[in-house]
Scaffold this motif. Structure first.
Motif, PDB file in Angstrom:
ATOM      1  N   ILE A  36     -39.985 -26.290 -15.495  1.00  0.00           N
ATOM      2  CA  ILE A  36     -39.359 -26.441 -14.168  1.00  0.00           C
ATOM      3  C   ILE A  36     -39.895 -27.712 -13.487  1.00  0.00           C
ATOM      4  CG2 ILE A  36     -39.072 -25.423 -11.868  1.00  0.00           C
ATOM      5  CD1 ILE A  36     -39.110 -22.664 -13.215  1.00  0.00           C
ATOM      6  N   ASP A  37     -41.211 -27.950 -13.597  1.00  0.00           N
ATOM      7  CA  ASP A  37     -41.790 -29.199 -13.052  1.00  0.00           C
ATOM      8  C   ASP A  37     -41.052 -30.405 -13.619  1.00  0.00           C
ATOM      9  OD1 ASP A  37     -43.692 -27.762 -11.669  1.00  0.00           O
ATOM     10  OD2 ASP A  37     -45.277 -28.043 -13.180  1.00  0.00           O
ATOM     11  N   ASP A  38     -40.854 -30.393 -14.931  1.00  0.00           N
ATOM     12  CA  ASP A  38     -40.184 -31.527 -15.584  1.00  0.00           C
ATOM     13  C   ASP A  38     -38.753 -31.700 -15.074  1.00  0.00           C
ATOM     14  OD1 ASP A  38     -42.458 -31.839 -17.029  1.00  0.00           O
ATOM     15  OD2 ASP A  38     -41.659 -31.016 -18.911  1.00  0.00           O
ATOM     16  N   MET A  39     -38.047 -30.578 -14.923  1.00  0.00           N
ATOM     17  CA  MET A  39     -36.660 -30.666 -14.452  1.00  0.00           C
ATOM     18  C   MET A  39     -36.622 -31.221 -13.035  1.00  0.00           C
ATOM     19  SD  MET A  39     -34.260 -27.549 -15.747  1.00  0.00           S
ATOM     20  CE  MET A  39     -35.171 -26.230 -14.981  1.00  0.00           C
ATOM     21  N   LEU A  40     -37.524 -30.725 -12.192  1.00  0.00           N
ATOM     22  CA  LEU A  40     -37.537 -31.166 -10.792  1.00  0.00           C
ATOM     23  C   LEU A  40     -37.863 -32.652 -10.682  1.00  0.00           C
ATOM     24  CD1 LEU A  40     -39.240 -28.106  -9.039  1.00  0.00           C
ATOM     25  CD2 LEU A  40     -36.854 -28.851  -8.794  1.00  0.00           C
ATOM     26  N   ALA A  41     -38.656 -33.135 -11.628  1.00  0.00           N
ATOM     27  CA  ALA A  41     -39.051 -34.547 -11.593  1.00  0.00           C
ATOM     28  C   ALA A  41     -37.992 -35.447 -12.228  1.00  0.00           C
ATOM     29  CB  ALA A  41     -40.386 -34.728 -12.320  1.00  0.00           C
ATOM     30  N   VAL A  65     -46.702 -17.807 -21.191  1.00  0.00           N
ATOM     31  CA  VAL A  65     -45.258 -18.001 -21.018  1.00  0.00           C
ATOM     32  C   VAL A  65     -44.969 -18.495 -19.591  1.00  0.00           C
ATOM     33  CG1 VAL A  65     -43.016 -16.825 -20.986  1.00  0.00           C
ATOM     34  CG2 VAL A  65     -44.646 -16.343 -22.813  1.00  0.00           C
ATOM     35  N   GLN A  66     -45.696 -17.937 -18.627  1.00  0.00           N
ATOM     36  CA  GLN A  66     -45.535 -18.396 -17.239  1.00  0.00           C
ATOM     37  C   GLN A  66     -45.847 -19.895 -17.136  1.00  0.00           C
ATOM     38  OE1 GLN A  66     -44.685 -16.211 -14.316  1.00  0.00           O
ATOM     39  NE2 GLN A  66     -44.206 -18.292 -13.664  1.00  0.00           N
ATOM     40  N   ARG A  67     -46.886 -20.323 -17.823  1.00  0.00           N
ATOM     41  CA  ARG A  67     -47.238 -21.759 -17.796  1.00  0.00           C
ATOM     42  C   ARG A  67     -46.138 -22.615 -18.427  1.00  0.00           C
ATOM     43  NH1 ARG A  67     -52.459 -20.030 -18.792  1.00  0.00           N
ATOM     44  NH2 ARG A  67     -52.248 -20.281 -21.048  1.00  0.00           N
ATOM     45  N   ILE A  68     -45.594 -22.142 -19.538  1.00  0.00           N
ATOM     46  CA  ILE A  68     -44.513 -22.876 -20.199  1.00  0.00           C
ATOM     47  C   ILE A  68     -43.313 -23.009 -19.254  1.00  0.00           C
ATOM     48  CG2 ILE A  68     -42.746 -22.702 -22.019  1.00  0.00           C
ATOM     49  CD1 ILE A  68     -44.895 -21.415 -23.821  1.00  0.00           C
ATOM     50  N   VAL A  69     -42.951 -21.890 -18.626  1.00  0.00           N
ATOM     51  CA  VAL A  69     -41.785 -21.876 -17.732  1.00  0.00           C
ATOM     52  C   VAL A  69     -42.028 -22.795 -16.539  1.00  0.00           C
ATOM     53  CG1 VAL A  69     -40.466 -20.402 -16.147  1.00  0.00           C
ATOM     54  CG2 VAL A  69     -40.957 -19.618 -18.474  1.00  0.00           C
ATOM     55  N   ASP A  70     -43.195 -22.695 -15.934  1.00  0.00           N
ATOM     56  CA  ASP A  70     -43.509 -23.564 -14.783  1.00  0.00           C
ATOM     57  C   ASP A  70     -43.495 -25.035 -15.172  1.00  0.00           C
ATOM     58  OD1 ASP A  70     -43.717 -21.838 -12.574  1.00  0.00           O
ATOM     59  OD2 ASP A  70     -45.674 -21.120 -13.266  1.00  0.00           O
ATOM     60  N   GLY A  71     -44.040 -25.339 -16.333  1.00  0.00           N
ATOM     61  CA  GLY A  71     -44.089 -26.723 -16.796  1.00  0.00           C
ATOM     62  C   GLY A  71     -42.690 -27.301 -16.992  1.00  0.00           C
TER      63      GLY A  71
END
Ligand code: HEM
Ligand code: SF4
Lengths: 64, 410
Positions: B136-141, B128-134
């Motif tokens: 967030i990466d997409d949003m930031l990009a 779940v942590q990986r999903i959430v981080d991924g």
């Protein structure tokens, strides 16, 4: 004090495990099991919290 | 204020007030003021529903828990007196065990409790942590502002429940759309029926696949019960449907509405952003569940045997509605209940209901929310609302409260 658990009432909410991890666990189906029946003073508050949050009224403390 | 709350000027002091009531648009996080007034007046009050029926509203925490824990009330929507939510609910197909009573409810629920045990859910935390981080990466990009509901809040529970059930995530758009229709109170019976049939047909096909070729997922274990003769095909599909939709909109709304509530309470957001203490994060999750209580409109039951509540006998065949959203604001249980305070001990809230129907997915919901609340605001510390609070559209018209969209930037 002694803890009693009526496993056939348990609905596998996991609340007792969160409240008192040293006293409660769950079996493979998620049904609560007792890790220890006798609780010392250090665990008493946690067990009382477990009793308060158990949705199925499956846990009791009995005086000995 | 000591003045009488119901004045003779109203259309007769005895007329039952209408339920549900409206929130105060200036306080989108608070339950309708009319409900708080009823709570102050007493533990029980008759209300009038859309169909003219007059069930009892149970307004206080202690009585709400007592009734939800009592076997003399039924969750079966076909029972005489069951307070239906909207035209569409009456006579509809059953949504598996959430609408059944023991012993059948317990028999079915126990078939699917295993993956929700605390330790099994904990084991999913890194994924779940990986999903959430991924996400967030997409949003930031990506471009700003972005709709946090679409880009973040909905995909998280979707990905997780798909993973658990074994449903390919590529099909999520279909059931996300359909779940939205199913929880919209303004959907017509036809719309809701069509949405339900489309998801059910899809799940039935997924189960059929696993009957032929079992995999290591929850749908396969449900299919296994069919093979054993413990469930019919229809029961298996309903059960899968319940799990898919119950775990979807709920958690997503807690993510988006929770974020909005924190943005409106910067001191609380700061505490959360700056802590590394998992205990404070867990406590914030409980407090936000209590404070926001997204499953508004009450837990509803039909009384099947006379039962005494707060000194009043409620007769078999009458309906009761436990308005847990104000149970969670009961001053007898929660000090200064209308204040959001993530440091308080809110664990006794009834946001997941109470009694044998208490949320099966709660360990999963808690873990997902803990990961979200401990990650999003740290990784995007300047996160802010990209429109005026007034322009945010709240889900007054849905069974589950939240926001339709949440434009954010940073
Ligand atoms: C923050 C998120 C969630 C909230 C606020 C929530 C709330 C609730 C509530 C209030 C009930 C009780 C219904 C009643 O008494 O009539 C319930 C039942 C249920 N929930 Fe959740 N839920 C959440 C997440 C989930 C998740 C992630 C799942 C996982 C699949 C799930 C699965 C279920 C199921 C299967 C039931 C029916 C239990 C029964 O009838 O025995 N929920 N939920
Ligand atoms: S709190 Fe009660 S219902 Fe939940 S797992 Fe423990 S014993 Fe079972």
């Amino acid at each position: 004090m002694k803890v009693e658990l009526e496993a056939d009432k348990c609905v596998a909410s996991g609340q007792c495990v969160l409240a008192a991890m040293e006293v409660f666990d769950q079996d493979d189906d998620g049904i609560a099991i007792l890790l220890e029946e006798q609780v010392g003073d250090d665990q008493l508050d946690n067990v009382k919290e477990a009793i308060a949050v158990c949705p199925a009224a499956a846990i009791r403390l009995v005086e000995q | 204020m000591a003045a009488p709350l119901i004045s003779p000027a109203h259309d007769g002091a005895d007329a039952a007030p209408e339920f549900p009531m409206s929130r105060d648009s200036r306080c989108p996080f608070d339950p309708p003021p009319g409900l708080k007034e009823l709570q102050e007046q007493g533990p029980l009050k008759k209300v009038r529903l859309w169909d003219g029926s007059e069930p009892w509203l149970v307004t206080r925490y202690a009585e709400q828990r007592a009734v939800l824990g009592d076997h003399r009330v039924s969750a079966d929507t076909d029972q005489p007196g069951y307070p239906t939510k909207a035209t569409a609910e009456a006579g509809e197909g059953k949504l598996s065990f959430i609408m059944m009573d023991d012993p059948e409810h317990a028999r079915l629920r126990r078939m699917v409790t295993a993956p929700f045990a605390i330790k099994k859910v904990e084991a999913l935390r890194p994924a779940v942590q990986r999903i959430v981080d991924g996400l967030i990466d997409d949003m930031l990009a990506g471009p700003q502002p972005v709709d946090l509901v679409e880009a973040f809040a909905l995909p998280i529970p979707s990905l997780v429940i798909c993973e658990l059930l074994g449903v390919p995530y590529d099909d999520h758009a279909m059931f996300q759309e359909n779940t939205k229709t199913m929880v919209r109170t303004t959907a017509t019976p036809e719309e809701r029926g069509a949405a339900t049939r489309e998801i059910a047909g899809y799940l039935a096909a997924q189960i059929a696949k696993r009957l032929a070729e079992p995999q290591d997922d929850l749908l396969s274990s449900i299919a296994g019960r069919v093979t054993e003769g413990e469930l019919t095909d229809a029961q298996a599909t309903e059960m899968a449907l319940l799990l898919l939709i119950a775990g979807h909109e709920t958690t997503a709304n807690m993510i988006a509405l929770g974020t909005l509530a924190l943005l409106q309470h910067p001191d609380q957001l700061k505490l959360l952003r700056e802590t590394d203490d998992p205990k404070l994060v867990a406590s914030a999750v409980e407090e936000l569940l209590r404070y926001l209580h997204i499953t508004h409109l009450g837990r509803r039951r039909a009384v099947t045997e006379d039962i005494e509540i707060a000194g009043q006998v409620i007769k078999a065949g009458e309906g009761v509605i436990m308005v847990n959203e104000i149970g969670n604001r009961d001053p007898e249980v929660f000090e200064d209940p209308d204040r959001l305070d993530i440091t308080r001990d809110a664990r006794r809230h009834v946001a997941f209901g109470f009694g044998v129907h208490q949320c099966l997915g709660q360990p999963l919901a808690r873990m997902e929310l803990q990961v979200v609340y401990s990650t999003l605001y740290k990784r995007i510390p300047t996160l802010k609302l990209a429109c005026a609070l007034n322009d945010v559209k709240f889900k007054h018209d849905a069974f589950i409260y939240g926001v339709h969209e949440l434009p954010v930037s940073w």
